[in-house]
Design a protein around this motif. Structure first.
Motif, PDB file in Angstrom:
ATOM      1  N   GLU A  15       0.820  -1.210   0.000  1.00 34.02           N
ATOM      2  CA  GLU A  15       0.000   0.000   0.000  1.00 34.02           C
ATOM      3  C   GLU A  15       0.861   1.270   0.000  1.00 34.02           C
ATOM      4  OE1 GLU A  15      -2.605  -0.265   3.338  1.00 34.02           O
ATOM      5  OE2 GLU A  15      -3.323  -2.256   2.818  1.00 34.02           O
ATOM      6  N   PHE A  16       1.920   1.276  -0.795  1.00 36.96           N
ATOM      7  CA  PHE A  16       2.767   2.470  -0.855  1.00 36.96           C
ATOM      8  C   PHE A  16       2.060   3.578  -1.649  1.00 36.96           C
ATOM      9  CE2 PHE A  16       5.989   5.179  -2.831  1.00 36.96           C
ATOM     10  CZ  PHE A  16       6.700   5.582  -1.718  1.00 36.96           C
ATOM     11  N   THR A  17       1.993   4.755  -1.068  1.00 34.91           N
ATOM     12  CA  THR A  17       1.369   5.913  -1.719  1.00 34.91           C
ATOM     13  C   THR A  17       2.375   7.054  -1.740  1.00 34.91           C
ATOM     14  OG1 THR A  17      -0.811   5.265  -0.891  1.00 34.91           O
ATOM     15  CG2 THR A  17      -0.554   7.525  -1.693  1.00 34.91           C
ATOM     16  N   GLU A  18       2.719   7.526  -2.924  1.00 28.23           N
ATOM     17  CA  GLU A  18       3.691   8.605  -3.041  1.00 28.23           C
ATOM     18  C   GLU A  18       3.090   9.927  -2.594  1.00 28.23           C
ATOM     19  OE1 GLU A  18       6.881  10.352  -6.349  1.00 28.23           O
ATOM     20  OE2 GLU A  18       5.554   8.663  -6.833  1.00 28.23           O
ATOM     21  N   LEU A  19       3.901  10.726  -1.901  1.00 29.32           N
ATOM     22  CA  LEU A  19       3.458  12.049  -1.481  1.00 29.32           C
ATOM     23  C   LEU A  19       3.538  13.012  -2.649  1.00 29.32           C
ATOM     24  CD1 LEU A  19       5.295  12.265   1.971  1.00 29.32           C
ATOM     25  CD2 LEU A  19       2.852  11.906   1.582  1.00 29.32           C
ATOM     26  N   PRO A  20       2.580  13.925  -2.774  1.00 26.23           N
ATOM     27  CA  PRO A  20       2.598  14.873  -3.898  1.00 26.23           C
ATOM     28  C   PRO A  20       3.699  15.910  -3.740  1.00 26.23           C
ATOM     29  CG  PRO A  20       0.833  15.421  -2.362  1.00 26.23           C
ATOM     30  CD  PRO A  20       1.421  14.121  -1.890  1.00 26.23           C
ATOM     31  N   ASP A  21       4.208  16.393  -4.891  1.00 30.03           N
ATOM     32  CA  ASP A  21       5.209  17.454  -4.867  1.00 30.03           C
ATOM     33  C   ASP A  21       5.316  18.081  -6.247  1.00 30.03           C
ATOM     34  OD1 ASP A  21       7.437  18.948  -3.614  1.00 30.03           O
ATOM     35  OD2 ASP A  21       8.634  17.907  -5.115  1.00 30.03           O
ATOM     36  N   ASP A  22       5.469  19.394  -6.285  1.00 36.66           N
ATOM     37  CA  ASP A  22       5.657  20.119  -7.542  1.00 36.66           C
ATOM     38  C   ASP A  22       7.140  20.463  -7.676  1.00 36.66           C
ATOM     39  OD1 ASP A  22       5.497  21.582  -9.835  1.00 36.66           O
ATOM     40  OD2 ASP A  22       4.587  23.349  -8.894  1.00 36.66           O
ATOM     41  N   ILE A  23       7.840  19.701  -8.499  1.00 33.90           N
ATOM     42  CA  ILE A  23       9.285  19.887  -8.631  1.00 33.90           C
ATOM     43  C   ILE A  23       9.622  21.098  -9.499  1.00 33.90           C
ATOM     44  CG2 ILE A  23      11.382  18.832  -9.591  1.00 33.90           C
ATOM     45  CD1 ILE A  23      10.350  16.170  -8.631  1.00 33.90           C
ATOM     46  N   GLY A  24       8.807  21.360 -10.482  1.00 35.89           N
ATOM     47  CA  GLY A  24       9.089  22.483 -11.374  1.00 35.89           C
ATOM     48  C   GLY A  24       9.786  22.049 -12.640  1.00 35.89           C
ATOM     49  N   ASP A  89      12.133  17.416   3.123  1.00 40.66           N
ATOM     50  CA  ASP A  89      11.576  18.264   4.176  1.00 40.66           C
ATOM     51  C   ASP A  89      10.070  18.039   4.292  1.00 40.66           C
ATOM     52  OD1 ASP A  89      11.300  20.140   6.143  1.00 40.66           O
ATOM     53  OD2 ASP A  89      11.735  21.867   4.887  1.00 40.66           O
ATOM     54  N   SER A  90       9.392  17.991   3.146  1.00 41.77           N
ATOM     55  CA  SER A  90       7.950  17.771   3.142  1.00 41.77           C
ATOM     56  C   SER A  90       7.600  16.390   3.704  1.00 41.77           C
ATOM     57  CB  SER A  90       7.414  17.908   1.712  1.00 41.77           C
ATOM     58  OG  SER A  90       6.034  17.657   1.659  1.00 41.77           O
ATOM     59  N   ALA A  91       8.431  15.388   3.399  1.00 41.11           N
ATOM     60  CA  ALA A  91       8.173  14.040   3.913  1.00 41.11           C
ATOM     61  C   ALA A  91       8.295  14.002   5.442  1.00 41.11           C
ATOM     62  CB  ALA A  91       9.146  13.058   3.277  1.00 41.11           C
ATOM     63  N   PHE A  92       9.312  14.659   5.970  1.00 45.59           N
ATOM     64  CA  PHE A  92       9.456  14.717   7.425  1.00 45.59           C
ATOM     65  C   PHE A  92       8.269  15.449   8.057  1.00 45.59           C
ATOM     66  CE2 PHE A  92      14.067  13.712   7.031  1.00 45.59           C
ATOM     67  CZ  PHE A  92      14.160  12.811   8.072  1.00 45.59           C
ATOM     68  N   HIS A  93       7.822  16.512   7.407  1.00 51.87           N
ATOM     69  CA  HIS A  93       6.666  17.254   7.927  1.00 51.87           C
ATOM     70  C   HIS A  93       5.432  16.358   7.968  1.00 51.87           C
ATOM     71  CE1 HIS A  93       3.204  20.049   7.822  1.00 51.87           C
ATOM     72  NE2 HIS A  93       3.992  20.803   8.570  1.00 51.87           N
ATOM     73  N   HIS A  94       5.245  15.564   6.929  1.00 50.39           N
ATOM     74  CA  HIS A  94       4.110  14.646   6.917  1.00 50.39           C
ATOM     75  C   HIS A  94       4.243  13.615   8.032  1.00 50.39           C
ATOM     76  CE1 HIS A  94       0.734  12.443   5.123  1.00 50.39           C
ATOM     77  NE2 HIS A  94       1.411  11.342   5.433  1.00 50.39           N
ATOM     78  N   ALA A  95       5.451  13.121   8.272  1.00 48.58           N
ATOM     79  CA  ALA A  95       5.668  12.151   9.341  1.00 48.58           C
ATOM     80  C   ALA A  95       5.271  12.729  10.695  1.00 48.58           C
ATOM     81  CB  ALA A  95       7.125  11.701   9.360  1.00 48.58           C
ATOM     82  N   ARG A  96       5.641  13.985  10.941  1.00 44.25           N
ATOM     83  CA  ARG A  96       5.284  14.607  12.214  1.00 44.25           C
ATOM     84  C   ARG A  96       3.778  14.815  12.326  1.00 44.25           C
ATOM     85  NH1 ARG A  96       9.837  17.574  10.737  1.00 44.25           N
ATOM     86  NH2 ARG A  96       8.612  19.456  10.231  1.00 44.25           N
ATOM     87  N   SER A  97       3.154  15.235  11.236  1.00 42.86           N
ATOM     88  CA  SER A  97       1.708  15.479  11.260  1.00 42.86           C
ATOM     89  C   SER A  97       0.931  14.189  11.487  1.00 42.86           C
ATOM     90  CB  SER A  97       1.263  16.137   9.945  1.00 42.86           C
ATOM     91  OG  SER A  97       1.895  17.379   9.764  1.00 42.86           O
ATOM     92  N   ALA A  98       1.377  13.103  10.869  1.00 42.15           N
ATOM     93  CA  ALA A  98       0.667  11.824  10.954  1.00 42.15           C
ATOM     94  C   ALA A  98       1.184  10.942  12.070  1.00 42.15           C
ATOM     95  CB  ALA A  98       0.770  11.094   9.616  1.00 42.15           C
ATOM     96  N   ARG A  99       2.214  11.384  12.807  1.00 39.61           N
ATOM     97  CA  ARG A  99       2.823  10.615  13.891  1.00 39.61           C
ATOM     98  C   ARG A  99       3.324   9.267  13.393  1.00 39.61           C
ATOM     99  NH1 ARG A  99       4.828  13.183  17.584  1.00 39.61           N
ATOM    100  NH2 ARG A  99       4.784  11.313  18.888  1.00 39.61           N
ATOM    101  N   LEU A 100       4.150   9.309  12.343  1.00 42.88           N
ATOM    102  CA  LEU A 100       4.667   8.093  11.732  1.00 42.88           C
ATOM    103  C   LEU A 100       6.191   8.055  11.818  1.00 42.88           C
ATOM    104  CD1 LEU A 100       2.533   7.935   8.452  1.00 42.88           C
ATOM    105  CD2 LEU A 100       2.249   6.543  10.525  1.00 42.88           C
TER     106      LEU A 100
END
Length: 440
Positions: A15-24, A89-100
């Motif tokens: 169940e891997f789900t990639e986090l969204p990101d706008d690389i440019g 950075d965004s991945a770490f932020h998601h980890a903190r928000s979701a407590r993962l």
């Protein structure tokens, strides 16, 4: 064909789900106008199917969900650029928000040269993201699955709570093209295990199982203070004299720490080393599963404890305290190492480090004295208010032999001095040092 990062993620997670990101726009030549950089990025994207050197998402490993930061070495050597840093950075932020918890699958050559200092400063960004996540009480595991050098090693790799590596992976701050010649072994994962900087070498077929075990351990602390292990010795009678207690504790056939932790835990995983270049085979530290949760353990194995042993135990206690995992310590040492090498390696500061870690721990700590308790080198491993003793143990301010030397007494006075020191397990209970004697 070499395994891609997507292959690795698919083999490890469900169940891997990639986090969204706008690389440019990937066609421009970057922040310092490096000629041809845009074309190189475009070629890397065509070759790997990725838009950046890192893939971030959420996946489950054997029942435990985690945020994954996974490097694709085929994309410009897994190098870290500005958009890489933003993704992480965004991945770490998601980890903190979701407590993962966070798992970093690392294969990188370090900072991306074609972006100059804008790339290098991403290491500060990564370090801050990891620090905030650490402060939030979330575990971080690094898996070195490909070459891991430069800033990727010095941040996400070496800075993780637990570091796993595939066999013979290249590891080092200096990459292969810039390091001095000689000593190639120093830049291997195996050498970093020997130096206490990598915890375990894991064969590829066992990686999912091992990662799943670690995630389960670090996210499921036991709900209660650890009970003391049961006594394993066959003779549970108490020693009649102090010298009898010393002789019995020093007996080669007495059960040692390995037997106690094997009996106590359903299963366990070890950590290795003090992260400062040192290891001590006389101290085993790790995390084990017992009943319904995880207990951390630090066990002396009957030898004089080296500075690295104290530092490894302190590392374990601090990590367990941050994750809310209770701690079990087993005391068994004739004392701290006291030769010149130990002094030069900082035996005093190392003991102080462990004393401080235990004194400041918020989680419950339980201690069992299973053999020799030799002075401060043993006391540094002991809880101040939750210590038990086995019938075949003793604890003393110093050894009877050392006391005789200090007092300038002959050798024949040593047994008498042992009695005077009141070091038997029953003496420890009467003195209020130990809560009780297990098995009695």
């Amino acid at each position: 064909m070499a395994e891609t990062v997507r292959d690795l993620l698919a083999s490890l997670t469900s169940e891997f789900t990639e986090l969204p990101d706008d690389i440019g726009d990937s066609t421009v030549d970057g922040p310092i106008g490096w000629r041809g950089y845009g074309d190189a990025r475009a070629a890397a994207a065509d070759r790997t199917g990725e838009r950046e050197s890192v893939v971030c998402g959420v996946g489950t490993v054997d029942g435990t969900t985690a945020v994954f930061i996974a490097f694709e070495f085929g994309f410009l050597g897994g190098s870290i650029g500005e958009s890489t840093g933003r993704r992480i950075d965004s991945a770490f932020h998601h980890a903190r928000s979701a407590r993962l918890p966070v798992v970093s699958l690392i294969a990188t050559g370090g900072s991306r040269m074609q972006e100059g200092m804008r790339a290098l400063v991403q290491l500060q960004r990564l370090a801050r993201a990891a620090a905030l996540t650490r402060q939030a009480g979330l575990p971080q595991i690094a898996v070195l699955y490909g070459p891991t050098t430069g800033g990727g090693w010095a941040t996400l790799g070496a800075g993780a709570d637990v570091v796993l590596a595939l066999p013979e992976v290249q590891v080092g701050f200096a990459g292969s093209r810039v390091r001095p010649p000689g000593d190639p072994h120093a830049y291997t994962a195996e050498a970093h295990v020997e130096a206490g900087q990598v915890d375990q070498i894991v064969d590829r077929p066992r990686l999912r199982e091992t990662l799943g075990r670690w995630l389960r351990l670090l996210t499921n602390p036991a709900a209660h203070a650890p009970s003391p292990p049961r006594a394993l010795g066959e003779d549970l009678a108490l020693p009649e004299t102090g010298w009898a207690a010393v002789t019995r504790a020093r007996a080669a056939e007495r059960p040692r720490a390995d037997a106690y932790v094997d009996d106590y835990f359903d299963w366990r995983e070890r950590i290795q080393g003090d992260r400062c270049g040192g290891t001590d085979d006389g101290v085993e530290c790790g995390f084990g599963w017992r009943d319904d949760g995880c207990v951390a353990y630090a066990a002396q194995r009957g030898t004089a404890t080296l500075p690295a042993g104290f530092r490894t135990a302190a590392r374990l206690v601090r990590l367990a305290d941050r994750l809310g995992i209770p701690v079990l310590t087993l005391v068994d040492t004739p004392g701290a190492a006291n030769d010149g090498a130990a002094e030069r390696a900082g035996i005093g500061p190392a003991i102080a480090e462990l004393f401080e870690a235990l004194a400041s721990a918020r989680v419950p700590v339980t201690t069992l004295l299973i053999g020799e308790g030799g002075s401060g080198g043993a006391l540094a491993f002991a809880a101040s208010d939750r210590m038990w003793a086995t019938p075949d143990s003793y604890f003393s301010v110093t050894s009877p032999e050392a006391a005789a030397s200090i007092l300038k007494r002959p050798d024949e006075a040593i047994p008498t001095i042992a009695d005077q020191l009141r070091l038997r397990p029953q003496d420890l209970v009467e003195l209020g040092v130990a809560r009780g004697i297990v098995g009695r």
